[in-house]
Design a protein around this motif. Structure first.
Motif, PDB file in Angstrom:
ATOM      1  N   THR A 253      -4.346  -2.716  -2.299  1.00  0.00           N
ATOM      2  CA  THR A 253      -4.907  -4.003  -3.300  1.00  0.00           C
ATOM      3  C   THR A 253      -4.568  -4.134  -4.807  1.00  0.00           C
ATOM      4  O   THR A 253      -2.999  -3.881  -4.179  1.00  0.00           O
ATOM      5  N   VAL A 254      -5.177  -4.625  -4.944  1.00  0.00           N
ATOM      6  CA  VAL A 254      -4.638  -5.984  -6.150  1.00  0.00           C
ATOM      7  C   VAL A 254      -4.419  -4.643  -6.892  1.00  0.00           C
ATOM      8  O   VAL A 254      -3.308  -5.557  -7.683  1.00  0.00           O
TER       9      VAL A 254
ATOM     10  N   HIS B 187       0.618  -0.986  -0.242  1.00  0.00           N
ATOM     11  CA  HIS B 187      -0.113   0.471   0.382  1.00  0.00           C
ATOM     12  C   HIS B 187       0.852   1.163  -0.338  1.00  0.00           C
ATOM     13  O   HIS B 187       0.595   2.375  -0.401  1.00  0.00           O
TER      14      HIS B 187
ATOM     15  N   LYS C  84      -3.626 -13.077  -2.028  1.00  0.00           N
ATOM     16  CA  LYS C  84      -4.537 -12.171  -2.262  1.00  0.00           C
ATOM     17  C   LYS C  84      -5.128 -10.954  -0.731  1.00  0.00           C
ATOM     18  O   LYS C  84      -5.141 -10.359  -0.458  1.00  0.00           O
TER      19      LYS C  84
ATOM     20  N   THR D 104      -4.948  -7.404  -0.055  1.00  0.00           N
ATOM     21  CA  THR D 104      -5.807  -6.831   0.640  1.00  0.00           C
ATOM     22  C   THR D 104      -6.195  -6.636   2.187  1.00  0.00           C
ATOM     23  O   THR D 104      -7.035  -6.280   2.258  1.00  0.00           O
TER      24      THR D 104
END
Length: 724
Positions: A223-224, A180, A214, A218
């Motif tokens: 986020t992806v 992030h 995943k 997240t």
């Protein structure tokens, strides 16, 4: 396929995000590493290759008199005219919980320090506007998330340290924070480490790994969209490709997956693993634009020990051991491996889905010390770096294959660099005469036959410069050649058995090993057809209700063609189909039925039955029902892995689920992922995890597990699903 050396000038400002940051890039060459490589005899031939810079402790950010810090590397990249810099982010709390040699400075609970003293300073430097024209590629925390998948859940490779990191969540929190924070910088591209095929290549590991990736991607605001892709084989030795055998090969009817080296893995090299994992990750919800990196710094496996063709067909172990270019004692060996060589040079877009081959681990930097060396870097002594250690469960209790007299992880190891240079593949210093034989043809089958002829077909071989044709042998006699993958042998005797093999050849005159032999018996005189079709395969339930089951299967083959299929419920014929699908109706809700299918041809020959499929009809529809299907993904007698899919077959969402069944033998679950379980005797109950209980109408969730079996078959039990 382009080398990573296209000269361009860095832009004055950040460019738009690229699907592949390596496209058109001039990649930074670390002068610290380059000088050490050039000082070795012959090292100047590769000293200009781009390598990653490892930020393996907080002090590495500012640097020292012995090594540049992050800002100094970025400044030097600008001075070189480079527009891409490669960095490894590697300082999680409790780092590398399964390997002492790469332990880090931060304790298991120091997530605060990781964020404020490590990631935040890195982000502050990378976001400096003077570096806006540099594409910055980050590899995020090697080994961290894979350790949570395989080494933290009660399996043979588990460690208390990894279990601690899984329980406290700091690996996921740290990775999410790094993604992030760094992903918010416009010119930064984050690639998450995804281990290698010898770690995650089993279905029971790959699926949970994709789910874990995943989850981390997240977490904490990430986020992806903060993920440009994934990297495999970081600092490891797994072969890029295995040219002389494939995972689909078999020897005398035994699959190579059963060999000790492959150990039921679904992959034997990194390229096939990376491409399959990419597909799996996109299915998990990552962007379809993600690309893969493969670390080829030490996986060339050239030199005199490199095989020139396939191994002998005396057994699957002889065949695989004689064929494999990866010459390690065990695929789990990872520390300073003896016999390794430099692999493919850093290259852009070399294969489908692959952004680049890279040198993430700078060749010549040690993986760990071969004996105890006191240090202030938190790096311990791992017996896997000791050449005298006889191993553990993670490497099949085999010798480590490590080089002697190795220094601390990251320190320069001259003897290793010299070995890597000598065993490089492709060789360093130009091209050499082609001595690599094609792979052996596979899938040899009889596509048609009469009383006097046999038509053969097979799967194409691969070769480093291309296959030019195939030689076909009847017994030991060469009966003809073909430029395609088919051939018809004529002038034969009716009702006679013949044995065929096929060999591939290339322009240099290299000839492959023979294919697996195929025995074919010619037809009797006249036109009587006595050859039954092959049994249908892949029988599955494509849909079901409380009163019907829809089935589908893979088509059978026959020497004159299949005309239809008979479908059996138990021993009762319930219908026929001219296609590969059928719906059985008039059934009872919540009832288990067993199905088989047989193929038939125009002469009335009927195949053997397919493998039986057990299907339980849905309960009476009440708007919130669920069903569960159980599939054994691998079975080795004393144990097996299974996957269960829970489907909401109601018309409204459910908030949780419970699946129960009772085994008929002595099966006992040893570890389970994506759910919680209890087992009392033969009775098993599984409930959802916190993150996969909510299922929308028509949606599904899944869990998997490993189990032992001390008696009885591993037959599929009858499952009951309850919506909560």
């Amino acid at each position: 396929m382009l080398p990573l050396a296209t000269a361009v000038q860095p832009a004055a400002a950040a460019e738009a995000k690229l699907d592949n940051p390596y496209a058109g890039a001039k990649v930074y060459v670390n002068p610290d590493w380059s000088a050490k490589a050039a000082a070795e005899p012959g090292g100047s031939a590769v000293a200009n290759q781009p390598t990653f810079v490892w930020m393996d402790r907080i002090a590495a950010i500012s640097g020292s008199s012995a090594a540049k810090g992050l800002r100094a590397h970025l400044d030097t990249a600008l001075a070189q005219g480079a527009n891409l810099v490669q960095i490894v982010i590697y300082d999680l709390p409790g780092r590398d919980c399964s390997a002492l040699a790469s332990n880090g400075e931060l304790g298991a609970t120091e997530i605060g320090r990781y964020k404020t003293e490590y990631i935040d300073p890195i982000a502050a430097i990378m976001s400096d506007s003077k570096y806006a024209g540099l594409r910055i590629v980050n590899v995020i925390e090697p080994d961290s998330l894979p350790n949570l998948v395989t080494n933290a859940g009660g399996t043979a490779g588990s460690t208390d340290a990894c279990a601690t990191m899984k329980a406290n969540g700091n690996y996921e929190a740290g990775v999410g924070y790094a993604l992030h924070t760094l992903g918010a910088i416009p010119n930064v591209y984050n690639y998450i480490d995804a281990a290698h095929h010898g770690w995650l290549g089993w279905d029971s590991n790959m699926g949970p790994a994709a789910t874990e990736f995943k989850k981390a991607a997240t977490t904490g605001g990430a986020t992806v969209n903060d993920v440009a892709g994934f990297i495999v084989n970081t600092a490891n030795y797994s072969a890029l490709t295995e040219p002389y055998f494939k995972v689909t090969d078999s020897v005398n009817g035994t699959t190579v997956r059963q060999s000790k080296w492959v150990d039921w893995n679904y992959y034997v090299d990194e390229l096939s693993f990376a491409q399959a994992l990419r597909t799996k990750l996109i299915g998990e919800g990552f962007n379809s634009s993600i690309g893969m990196l493969i670390d080829t710094s030490r996986n060339g496996w050239g030199g005199t020990a490199r095989p020139a063709g396939s191994g002998p067909l005396t057994s699957v172990d002889d065949y695989v051991n004689g064929s494999r270019v990866d010459r390690r004692i065990h695929a789990g060996n990872w520390c300073n491996q003896s016999g390794a060589g430099l692999g493919e040079r850093p290259t852009t877009a070399p294969a489908t889905g692959i952004d680049a081959y890279v040198w993430a681990k700078p060749p010549g930097e040690s993986d760990g010390a071969s004996q105890v060396i006191p240090n202030d870097e938190g790096k311990g002594f791992d017996r896997m770096c000791d050449p005298t250690y006889t191993g553990n469960g993670r490497n099949g209790n085999s010798m480590t294959g490590a080089l002697a007299n190795s220094p601390l992880a990251g320190a320069w190891f001259s003897a290793q660099f010299q070995q890597l240079l000598a065993n490089a593949y492709p060789p360093v210093g130009g091209t050499t005469t082609d001595t690599q034989a094609p792979t052996a043809p596979t899938g040899l089958t009889s596509s048609a036959k009469t009383s006097s002829s046999v038509s053969l077909s097979w799967t194409a071989s691969t070769d480093n410069v291309g296959v030019t044709g195939y030689d076909v042998y009847r017994g030991s006699t060469l009966v003809g050649s073909s430029a395609t993958t088919s051939f018809t042998d004529t002038g034969l005797t009716a009702s006679t058995a013949y044995s065929y093999t096929v060999k591939a050849k290339d322009a240099a005159g290299n000839v492959s090993a023979a294919s697996t032999a195929l025995s074919v018996t010619t037809s009797a005189g006249g036109t009587t057809d006595t050859q039954a079709p092959t049994a249908p395969t892949g029988l599955t339930s494509s849909a079901k209700t409380s009163s019907s089951v829809s089935l589908s299967w893979t088509a059978s083959t026959d020497n004159v063609g299949v005309t239809g299929y008979d479908v059996y419920r138990g021993s009762t014929l319930v219908g026929s189909s001219a296609t590969t699908s059928f719906t059985d109706t008039g059934l009872t809700a919540s009832t288990a039925y067993s199905y088989t299918v047989k193929a038939k041809d125009a002469a009335g020959n009927v195949s053997a039955a397919s493998t039986a499929l057990s299907v339980t009809t849905s309960g009476t529809s009440n708007g919130s029902g669920c069903t569960a299907t159980y599939k054994v993904s691998s079975d080795w007698g004393a144990g097996f892995n299974a996957d269960v899919t829970v489907t909401n077959n109601g018309t409204t969402a459910i908030n949780g689920w419970k699946v129960t069944w009772t085994y008929g033998g002595q099966q006992k679950i040893s570890n389970l992922w994506n759910g919680s379980y209890t087992q009392t005797g033969q009775a098993v109950t599984v409930t959802n995890a916190a993150y996969n209980g909510a299922i929308g109408a028509g949606g599904s969730a899944s869990f998997g597990f490993g189990a032992t079996n001390s008696g009885g078959s591993n037959a599929v039990p009858t499952l009951t699903c309850t919506a909560l």
